[in-house]
Design an enzyme around this catalytic site. Structure first.
Site, PDB file in Angstrom:
ATOM      1  N   TYR A 136       0.851  -1.190   0.000  1.00 19.49           N
ATOM      2  CA  TYR A 136       0.000   0.000   0.000  1.00 19.49           C
ATOM      3  C   TYR A 136       0.885   1.239   0.000  1.00 19.49           C
ATOM      4  O   TYR A 136       1.547   1.535   0.992  1.00 19.49           O
ATOM      5  CB  TYR A 136      -0.910  -0.038   1.231  1.00 19.49           C
ATOM      6  CG  TYR A 136      -1.874   1.114   1.379  1.00 19.49           C
ATOM      7  CD1 TYR A 136      -2.068   2.060   0.384  1.00 19.49           C
ATOM      8  CD2 TYR A 136      -2.623   1.248   2.540  1.00 19.49           C
ATOM      9  CE1 TYR A 136      -2.951   3.099   0.536  1.00 19.49           C
ATOM     10  CE2 TYR A 136      -3.522   2.290   2.707  1.00 19.49           C
ATOM     11  CZ  TYR A 136      -3.677   3.221   1.703  1.00 19.49           C
ATOM     12  OH  TYR A 136      -4.560   4.251   1.870  1.00 19.49           O
ATOM     13  N   LYS A 164      -1.095  -1.225  -4.281  1.00 19.71           N
ATOM     14  CA  LYS A 164      -2.206  -0.275  -4.231  1.00 19.71           C
ATOM     15  C   LYS A 164      -1.593   1.120  -4.295  1.00 19.71           C
ATOM     16  O   LYS A 164      -0.894   1.543  -3.372  1.00 19.71           O
ATOM     17  CB  LYS A 164      -3.012  -0.444  -2.940  1.00 19.71           C
ATOM     18  CG  LYS A 164      -4.109   0.614  -2.764  1.00 19.71           C
ATOM     19  CD  LYS A 164      -4.738   0.529  -1.382  1.00 19.71           C
ATOM     20  CE  LYS A 164      -5.716   1.675  -1.157  1.00 19.71           C
ATOM     21  NZ  LYS A 164      -6.282   1.661   0.222  1.00 19.71           N
TER      22      LYS A 164
END
Length: 304
Positions: A136, A164
């Site tokens: 992330y 992400k």
């Protein structure tokens, strides 16, 4: 090395009772409604799931309950957001044991690592389990960038499979694909850059506002998948005022308030967060009510 993950993965909220204990039944209800509305996977205990407001045992209970209610219909990916690497490794091992389908791994909280420390953290979590991992990247929130140098150092670890991307710069999608080809599955992670990410090659969208408007989110990605950019833009333009909320400091409160207005959950949040009030609350309520009155898809909702 592809995860096979594709489409809309809402970052689902954690629901609380009046006494602020975790409401497992209500949390499962939110998760089940999203799956029935057609999302392609769930991210549990990310930012919107208030991961860092949860006790260790609560996290494991919530994950076990999510795996139970989803029952294999879509992948369940759990956030790994801990204050140090030791805790992150322990949670990754437990998540695998409890049946998670993957991990979304964040940098360790509070401390801002050097690239070598960031690499060591991600490597330790990846080596602790066999689950596929999505890293992330959110430089504005976590004050560290998962740059190409970091990804290059991690490219040889087979279960680090996805990124992400929540940097507010759509050029990142092209830069990552140019640098790594299909080595990593790239997901759009910032709601108001979602269509740009999909257009530039992202495999899917990890979304906040999907929790309030799942059918429109599914329709947006479906339109992008089939190359119907006119329809995708139509939905995106309707959605954009709400999508901007995902980039604000109070995104969790705003998304949970939107859920409540749409009959999909409660706005209760754990301190230090507090529910929106005053002019900000009125602003978000007006935005959600306008969106609800002008929904572009006209599909029936499965929310309780």
């Amino acid at each position: 090395m592809s995860t096979g993950w594709h489409g809309v993965f809402p970052a689902v909220t954690t629901q609380f009772r009046d006494d602020m204990s975790v409401d497992i039944d209500a949390t499962q209800g939110v998760q089940d409604a999203l799956v029935r509305d057609g999302v392609n996977g769930l991210i549990v205990m990310g930012t919107c799931g208030e991961n860092n407001s949860l006790d260790p045992e609560e996290k494991r209970t919530i994950l076990k309950a999510a795996v139970e209610v989803v029952n294999g219909r879509v992948p369940v990916i759990t956030g790994v957001s801990e204050f140090d690497t030791r805790r992150a490794v322990a949670y990754a091992k437990d998540a695998e044991r409890l049946g998670a389908d993957g991990l979304m791994v964040l940098p360790a909280m509070v401390y801002v690592p050097k690239p070598s420390e960031l690499i060591a953290h991600f490597r330790a979590v990846a080596e602790a389990c066999a689950l596929p991992i999505m890293l992330y990247n959110n430089p504005p929130a976590y004050r560290v960038n998962i740059g190409a140098d970091v990804l290059q150092a991690l490219a040889g670890i087979p279960n680090i499979m996805a990124v992400k991307e929540s940097a507010p710069d759509p050029r990142r999608f092209t830069d990552l694909i140019n640098a790594f080809g299909d080595r990593f599955d790239i997901f759009a992670g910032l709601d108001d850059v979602a269509l740009e990410g999909l257009m530039l090659g992202a495999k899917g969208w990890v979304s906040g506002l999907t929790s309030a408007f799942p059918q429109e989110s599914v329709a947006l990605v479906a339109a992008a998948d089939r190359g119907d950019w006119e329809e995708a833009r139509r939905i995106y333009r309707w959605f954009m005022p709400l999508l901007h909320l995902d980039a604000e400091h109070d995104l969790v409160q705003s998304i949970k308030l939107a859920e409540q207005i749409m009959g999909r959950g409660s706005e209760r949040v754990r301190m230090p967060r507090l529910p929106l009030e005053g002019a900000r609350r009125a602003e978000v309520v007006a935005m959600v009510e306008k969106a609800a009155a002008t929904r572009p898809t006209g599909l029936a909702s499965h929310a309780a």
